[in-house]
Design a protein around this motif. Structure first.
Motif, short mmCIF file in Angstrom:
data_model
loop_
_atom_site.label_atom_id
_atom_site.label_comp_id
_atom_site.label_asym_id
_atom_site.label_seq_id
_atom_site.Cartn_x
_atom_site.Cartn_y
_atom_site.Cartn_z
N LYS A 290 0.89 -1.17 0.00
CA LYS A 290 0.00 0.00 0.00
C LYS A 290 0.92 1.21 0.00
O LYS A 290 1.62 1.46 0.98
N GLY B 138 0.01 -6.94 6.68
CA GLY B 138 -0.49 -5.95 7.64
C GLY B 138 0.57 -5.55 8.66
O GLY B 138 1.52 -6.29 8.92
N ILE B 139 0.38 -4.37 9.26
CA ILE B 139 1.41 -3.82 10.15
C ILE B 139 1.67 -4.75 11.34
O ILE B 139 2.81 -5.02 11.70
N MET B 140 0.59 -5.25 11.94
CA MET B 140 0.76 -6.13 13.11
C MET B 140 1.54 -7.38 12.72
O MET B 140 2.48 -7.79 13.41
N LEU C 61 6.71 0.64 5.99
CA LEU C 61 7.08 1.72 6.91
C LEU C 61 6.25 1.73 8.19
O LEU C 61 6.70 2.23 9.22
N GLY C 62 5.03 1.19 8.13
CA GLY C 62 4.19 1.16 9.33
C GLY C 62 4.83 0.34 10.42
O GLY C 62 4.99 0.80 11.57
N ASP D 241 7.99 1.81 11.86
CA ASP D 241 7.75 2.80 12.90
C ASP D 241 7.40 2.15 14.24
O ASP D 241 7.91 2.55 15.29
#
Lengths: 365, 121
Positions: free
Chosen positions: A20, A36-38, A221-222, A225
């Protein structure tokens, strides 16, 4: 008007992998992939993640090293061959212009890696400050990949065995699948891992090779961070900027003892005075329950007096709860101090907590 | 029971004068992993368009707006301990609130499933 975004050499690969894409520091970058970020965060903590950090600024400096050192906080005379150091670029008031890595991977001067959003400013500042004494060459034809996580060493042992023998903050020039690469054992996740500088023509092939390893997934990048936040690592422009000194930012460890003794770094008088007098504010960690507190949330005492501000905050997937970093007045910096974070007007109970929130897992040999 | 949708990605089902409200599967997918949901207190009166809840993902906080006027008569306390229910079952167990509607005619302005699917296409 639409901003024209730069693309890293891996851009098409990110899109192919279902990334994304979002604008970041002037680049069109993947904030997350379908995992996904998690999931990407946990993948990196438990196995290995591959990050495209080609947007960061890479450069070589050759020439009078004292001229370069004068702009930084490290002691370049103590930086040996094959060593890397985290250092700061300061202004004359001791404010932090950027944080960066300097290293000697080979015989060709100093290799620098600076933040993407700051690279033009940093390189101009370095060029101006060393004019007539040294030469800075921007390496715009190189990509940078970070392979992070406990399984990163197994991947490197398979693909680049010599580089897998590095320990934390060592570096060198190696051959990976026939390509000459610069590798350091470092990263921005709190995990063991490697950063690999690659000629851009070979970047996609090397990235595909790394992603083809069972242990490795692409990470956006999520998760980058959330990983660095749990590791208590600063994000430039958020947790530090020109209005904060290394003393306030709790980064005084990045100021070499020898430089401090010599007092020959930018803003030395101000920084020395802050060390002696103990500055008004300090960067600390905070944990809370319930709602994450984001950047900008006020930090208050239990009786409602505002004593600081959150500079980074979110949910820590490995910590399994909300975590934040921020600046507070010194009277409230002690671990265990009970404070409130004001989230959408409501006070949320928070506790000053030692950084990092998740233990570092560096390979120190 | 008919489900209606808003442009802000909420769904509403109506039973008598009580509307159950949640966010759509599409919205939950876009948000990613939900880690916290801040819900209003029961008894609170809402006007259409009021921000009444906040959904926190790892990355960011997103506001949820009231699709109709009314009074909050129930909140889904399951979300306190299990916010990920929003990802697992956005259209069912992941409901947010029940609202006693004060003007059911507002429902007429909302989208049906076909219109919503066209909206997100």
């Amino acid at each position: 008007m639409t901003e024209i975004l730069n693309k890293t050499p891996l851009h098409a690969l990110h899109v192919e992998l279902g990334g994304k894409m979002v604008p970041f520091a002037g680049y069109d970058m993947p904030v997350q992939y379908p995992l996904g970020i998690m999931g990407e965060h946990k993948q990196t903590r438990e196995k290995a993640g591959l990050f495209d950090v080609s947007h960061m600024g890479q450069a070589r400096y050759t020439g009078d090293e004292a001229a370069l050192e004068a702009l930084l906080t490290c002691d370049l005379a103590l930086l040996g061959a094959g060593e890397q150091k985290y250092t700061l670029l300061l202004n004359d008031q001791g404010g932090i212009r950027d944080d960066l890595m300097v290293s000697r991977p080979d015989g060709d001067g100093i290799f620098l890696v600076v933040n993407a959003a700051m690279k033009d400013q940093d390189f101009a500042h370095l060029e101006a400050g060393t004019a007539g004494k040294g030469k800075l060459v921007r390496l715009e034809d190189r990509a940078l990949l970070a392979l992070q996580g406990p399984a990163a060493k197994d991947v490197m042992a398979r693909l680049c065995p010599d580089a897998s023998k590095l320990i934390f903050m060592q570096c060198g020039a190696f051959t990976l699948d026939g390509v000459e690469v610069l590798v350091s054992r470092s990263g921005y996740t709190g995990e063991d891992g490697f950063e690999i500088s690659i000629p851009q023509a070979d970047a996609v092939r090397i990235a595909r090779l790394l992603l083809a390893q069972d242990e490795v997934e692409a990470i956006g990048l999520g998760a980058r961070d959330s990983l660095r936040l749990e590791a208590g690592l600063c994000l430039y422009g958020h947790d530090m900027d020109t209005t904060r000194t290394p003393v306030e930012a709790s980064l005084i460890w990045a100021l070499a003892k020898t430089r401090r003794e010599r007092g020959d770094f930018p803003g030395a008088a101000i920084i020395q005075q802050q060390i002696d007098a103990k500055t008004s504010q300090k960067r600390i960690g905070l944990t809370l329950s319930g709602a994450p507190a984001r950047e900008g949330a006020e930090i208050a005492t239990k009786d409602g007096k505002i004593v600081g501000v959150v500079t980074s905050g979110g949910f820590g997937p490995t910590f399994n709860g909300p975590v934040a970093m921020g600046y507070v007045e010194r009277d409230f910096m002690a671990e265990g101090t009970e404070l409130d974070l004001i989230v959408r007007g409501k006070p949320r109970a928070a506790t000053v907590t030692k950084l990092p929130f998740v233990p570092h897992n560096f390979f120190r040999g | 029971m008919t489900t209606r949708y808003t442009e802000d990605h909420e769904w509403i089902t109506v039973d008598g004068d009580v509307a159950t409200v949640g966010i759509t599967v599409h919205a939950a997918e876009q948000l990613g992993d939900v880690v916290f949901v801040e819900l209003p207190d029961t008894g609170k009166t809402l006007a259409k368009g009021d921000e009444f809840a906040v959904v926190e993902s790892v990355k960011a906080a997103s506001e949820v707006y009231a699709p109709i006027d009314g009074e909050i008569i129930a909140i889904n306390s399951v979300l306190d301990d299990a916010p990920a229910t929003v990802n697992e079952d956005a259209a069912g167990a992941g409901w947010f609130v029940k609202i006693k509607m004060s003007d059911a005619s507002q429902l007429d302005g909302l989208m049906d499933e076909a219109a919503y699917n066209a909206h997100i296409a």
